[in-house]
Write a protein that holds these residues in place. Structure first.
Motif, mmCIF file in Angstrom:
data_model
loop_
_atom_site.group_PDB
_atom_site.id
_atom_site.type_symbol
_atom_site.label_atom_id
_atom_site.label_comp_id
_atom_site.label_asym_id
_atom_site.label_seq_id
_atom_site.Cartn_x
_atom_site.Cartn_y
_atom_site.Cartn_z
ATOM 1 N N VAL A 59 1.951 8.320 1.798
ATOM 2 C CA VAL A 59 3.401 7.823 2.463
ATOM 3 C C VAL A 59 3.931 8.867 3.424
ATOM 4 N N VAL A 60 3.801 10.073 3.428
ATOM 5 C CA VAL A 60 4.258 11.353 4.171
ATOM 6 C C VAL A 60 3.794 10.901 5.460
ATOM 7 N N ALA A 120 1.166 2.691 -1.993
ATOM 8 C CA ALA A 120 0.272 3.531 -1.504
ATOM 9 C C ALA A 120 -0.402 4.256 -2.525
ATOM 10 N N ILE A 121 0.287 4.749 -3.563
ATOM 11 C CA ILE A 121 -0.232 5.357 -4.642
ATOM 12 C C ILE A 121 -1.179 4.489 -5.415
ATOM 13 N N ALA A 122 -1.082 3.271 -5.672
ATOM 14 C CA ALA A 122 -2.130 2.465 -6.193
ATOM 15 C C ALA A 122 -3.452 2.590 -5.584
ATOM 16 N N ILE A 123 -3.118 2.248 -4.152
ATOM 17 C CA ILE A 123 -4.350 1.955 -3.330
ATOM 18 C C ILE A 123 -5.213 3.613 -3.233
ATOM 19 N N THR A 124 -4.393 4.391 -2.971
ATOM 20 C CA THR A 124 -4.990 5.587 -2.845
ATOM 21 C C THR A 124 -5.677 6.205 -4.020
ATOM 22 N N TRP A 125 -5.166 5.952 -5.225
ATOM 23 C CA TRP A 125 -5.945 6.483 -6.233
ATOM 24 C C TRP A 125 -6.955 5.948 -6.913
ATOM 25 N N THR A 126 -6.863 4.482 -6.595
ATOM 26 C CA THR A 126 -8.064 3.643 -6.851
ATOM 27 C C THR A 126 -8.980 3.287 -5.649
ATOM 28 N N GLY A 127 -8.499 3.239 -4.406
ATOM 29 C CA GLY A 127 -9.120 2.965 -3.263
ATOM 30 C C GLY A 127 -9.665 1.506 -2.979
ATOM 31 N N LYS A 128 -8.591 0.678 -4.014
ATOM 32 C CA LYS A 128 -8.816 -0.591 -3.661
ATOM 33 C C LYS A 128 -7.653 -1.613 -3.305
ATOM 34 N N GLY A 129 -7.733 -2.441 -2.705
ATOM 35 C CA GLY A 129 -6.601 -3.327 -1.883
ATOM 36 C C GLY A 129 -5.905 -4.011 -3.077
ATOM 37 N N SER A 154 0.479 -3.702 -7.564
ATOM 38 C CA SER A 154 1.442 -2.618 -7.704
ATOM 39 C C SER A 154 2.632 -3.217 -6.992
ATOM 40 N N LEU A 155 2.497 -3.853 -5.684
ATOM 41 C CA LEU A 155 3.739 -4.664 -5.184
ATOM 42 C C LEU A 155 4.215 -5.726 -6.058
ATOM 43 N N ILE A 156 3.394 -6.603 -6.811
ATOM 44 C CA ILE A 156 3.927 -7.565 -7.733
ATOM 45 C C ILE A 156 4.646 -7.028 -9.074
ATOM 46 N N ALA A 157 4.189 -5.805 -9.238
ATOM 47 C CA ALA A 157 4.569 -5.114 -10.700
ATOM 48 C C ALA A 157 6.056 -4.611 -10.281
ATOM 49 N N PHE A 158 6.338 -4.027 -8.835
ATOM 50 C CA PHE A 158 7.632 -3.636 -8.216
ATOM 51 C C PHE A 158 8.299 -4.745 -8.253
ATOM 52 N N PHE A 159 8.111 -5.841 -7.907
ATOM 53 C CA PHE A 159 8.972 -7.192 -7.917
ATOM 54 C C PHE A 159 9.358 -7.308 -9.336
ATOM 55 N N VAL A 160 8.595 -7.554 -10.008
ATOM 56 C CA VAL A 160 8.935 -7.815 -11.411
ATOM 57 C C VAL A 160 10.006 -6.678 -12.304
ATOM 58 N N MET A 161 9.755 -5.500 -11.987
ATOM 59 C CA MET A 161 10.336 -4.448 -12.699
ATOM 60 C C MET A 161 11.804 -4.845 -12.070
ATOM 61 N N HIS A 162 11.919 -4.749 -11.094
ATOM 62 C CA HIS A 162 13.403 -4.491 -10.508
ATOM 63 C C HIS A 162 14.105 -5.985 -10.707
#
Length: 529
Positions: free
Chosen positions: A20-21, A79-88, A94-102
């Motif tokens: 992200v930085v 970014a963390i999800a993609i960078t950690w796993t290398g998978k889109g 992660s985007l879906i989970a972010f929507f659901v959480m909030h």
């Protein structure tokens, strides 16, 4: 330290946050250019920029840049999800989970009528919710990455096999996000108030000693790649302060607050600039100290080797001065003369402390080099901090130069150009590096058209693919988790162009400069192939 929370684990955490930085230079350009177009002081010199078209363009640039800062939580999550796993797919989940959480958090607050501090309420991507900031995004990112690694190979029964493998991850991540939302509903009001109190304490109890320690510790963590874990809370969360803009948007973090206040002050001179308290001193060692250190290293190099040292040091010094990327220059003396890096840490802390003692407020979006210095400090011209920065910078340049020169000569440190005759030069110019990696030990030329030749040899020097547990790269370093350190051939890595090799616990860092990410991809292809 356990395997799960090894040093390599924390390196990966920092690497994930850095994704992200690294997009912030784009923000720097957009918002800086927009600020120039909107700046009344600029209109006095260039009246045509006050025209309607230029003003609209400036407003669009600033809003586009601000969109990045306003959405840092979801950017961290993806970014963390993609960078950690290398998978889109992990990023998508992660985007879906972010929507659901909030969405669930907001629904719980609405249904129960929870009485919570208004500062904790707001919106994320248009969803009315409790603002968990980048902490929520970081948690969702790592949680989704874990779920991806755990479930992306699961095979479901034939009747529901459509949802097997990667397609299962967004589903599981959504249910996990509901659980996280419920937990946040109960614990975040208390945690959030604690963070707000800490931020208020930091803002009202800042002093030169604390700020100096912050700057010195950050510099001390750079060789280990852990500085992003350390500085993210201060730069991007309530711990670094908060501010409500003239457009009623709430921004948090020392870096973000400064930029938002500079933008608002261009419209309303009564706006006080309180952000940039902790980072104001960063320009001093970066733009002035390190280039002066490079000059000192050049002047004490042996005459026969000055030409080689010159190319390396000039390139590294210019990179630091313009962009704020200091690692290429810092690693020129970290591996061969650690005492110099220790001095650099102390002087950096001193610069941060003095800047705070003088009440300086300065900031940057993407880097602490000349580009951000001009865009966010000189051109807005909303304080005298940039003038003080230049004055202090020149003083520190003199201190850096003579301190480095004295120590190098007195201690006979082997900085670039001072190696013994017959001793291998550990840092090379681009041409020298190509020459080194293009010649085999038997003197026969390799096929330069084969892009994997260097990668294959580096992989072999790392102990082969069976010795690799994790492969990453940052701006200047190849970061590798290894099973057995004894199988890593440090000398061969240096012969293949690494300016330095750092072994820490279960990880190896090899400094290959700006080509590190390319090398990483080439090695990854070999491992996958």
């Amino acid at each position: 330290m356990t395997k799960r929370f090894s040093f390599d684990f924390f390196q990966r955490v920092g690497r994930s946050m850095m994704a992200v930085v690294l997009i912030l230079p784009l923000v720097s350009i957009l918002m800086g250019l927009g600020g120039i177009l909107l700046n009344p002081s600029v209109h006095e010199v260039l009246p045509f920029l006050g025209g309607h078209g230029y003003q609209v363009a400036g407003e669009l640039m600033q809003r586009a840049g601000q969109a990045i800062f306003n959405n840092l939580p979801v950017l961290f999550a993806v970014a963390i999800a993609i960078t950690w796993t290398g998978k889109g797919m992990a990023g998508f989940a992660s985007l879906i989970a972010f929507f659901v959480m909030h969405t669930v958090i907001g629904a719980l607050v609405d249904i129960t009528g929870l009485n919570v501090n208004e500062q904790l309420l707001g919106s994320e991507l248009g969803i009315e919710t409790m603002q968990t900031g980048v902490f929520g995004g970081i948690l969702i990112g790592f949680l989704t990455a874990y779920l991806y690694n755990r479930f992306h190979r699961v095979q479901l029964p034939e009747a529901i096999s459509l949802f097997s493998g990667e397609r299962l991850v967004p589903i599981i991540a959504s249910f996990a996000a509901i659980g996280v939302a419920v937990a946040f509903y109960f614990v975040w009001p208390l945690i959030g108030l604690g963070i707000l109190a800490l931020g208020n304490f930091v803002a009202t109890h800042t002093n030169p000693l604390i700020v100096g320690l912050y700057g010195g510790i950050e510099k001390l963590l750079i060789p280990f790649g852990l500085h992003h874990i350390y500085n993210t809370p201060l730069l991007f969360t309530e711990i670094g302060g908060s501010y409500t803009t003239l457009n009623d948007a709430r921004v948090v973090g020392d870096q973000n607050v400064y930029i938002a206040q500079v933008i608002d002050r261009l419209r309303d001179a009564s706006v006080a600039i309180t952000g940039g308290t902790y980072i104001a001193g960063k320009f001093i060692p970066v733009m002035f100290g390190l280039p002066a250190a490079a000059l000192a290293m050049f002047h004490v190099a042996k005459k026969s080797r000055q030409a080689k040292a010159k190319g390396l040091l000039i390139a590294a010094a210019v990179t630091a001065f313009l962009t704020g990327i200091t690692e290429p220059l810092e690693f020129t003396f970290l591996f061969v003369a650690p005492v110099l890096y220790g001095v650099h840490v102390v002087l950096t802390g001193l610069a941060f402390g003095i800047a705070n003692a003088l009440g300086m407020n300065a900031g940057f979006a993407g880097g602490s080099g000349l580009i951000d210095f001009v865009l966010f400090n000189v051109l807005p011209n909303q304080s005298n901090a940039w003038i003080l920065t230049i004055g202090l910078g020149l003083v520190f340049a003199v201190i850096y130069y003579f301190t480095f020169r004295l120590l190098i000569v007195r201690l006979n440190l082997k900085t670039p150009g001072r190696e013994e005759e017959g001793e291998e030069t550990r840092l090379y110019t681009k041409e020298e590096t190509r020459e080194k990696i293009g010649v085999k030990r038997n003197g026969a030329k390799e096929d330069e058209s084969n892009p994997d030749s260097r990668a294959a040899r580096i992989l072999h020097a790392l102990g082969g693919k069976e010795n690799i547990t994790r492969l990453d790269a940052c701006i200047t370093r190849l970061r590798v988790g290894v099973k057995d350190q004894e199988r890593v051939d440090e000398g061969e890595l240096k012969r293949l162009g690494a300016s330095g090799v750092l072994r820490v616990s279960d990880g190896v860092q090899a400094v290959y400069g700006s080509n590190s990410s390319v090398i990483k991809e080439e090695i990854q292809d070999l491992i996958d192939g």
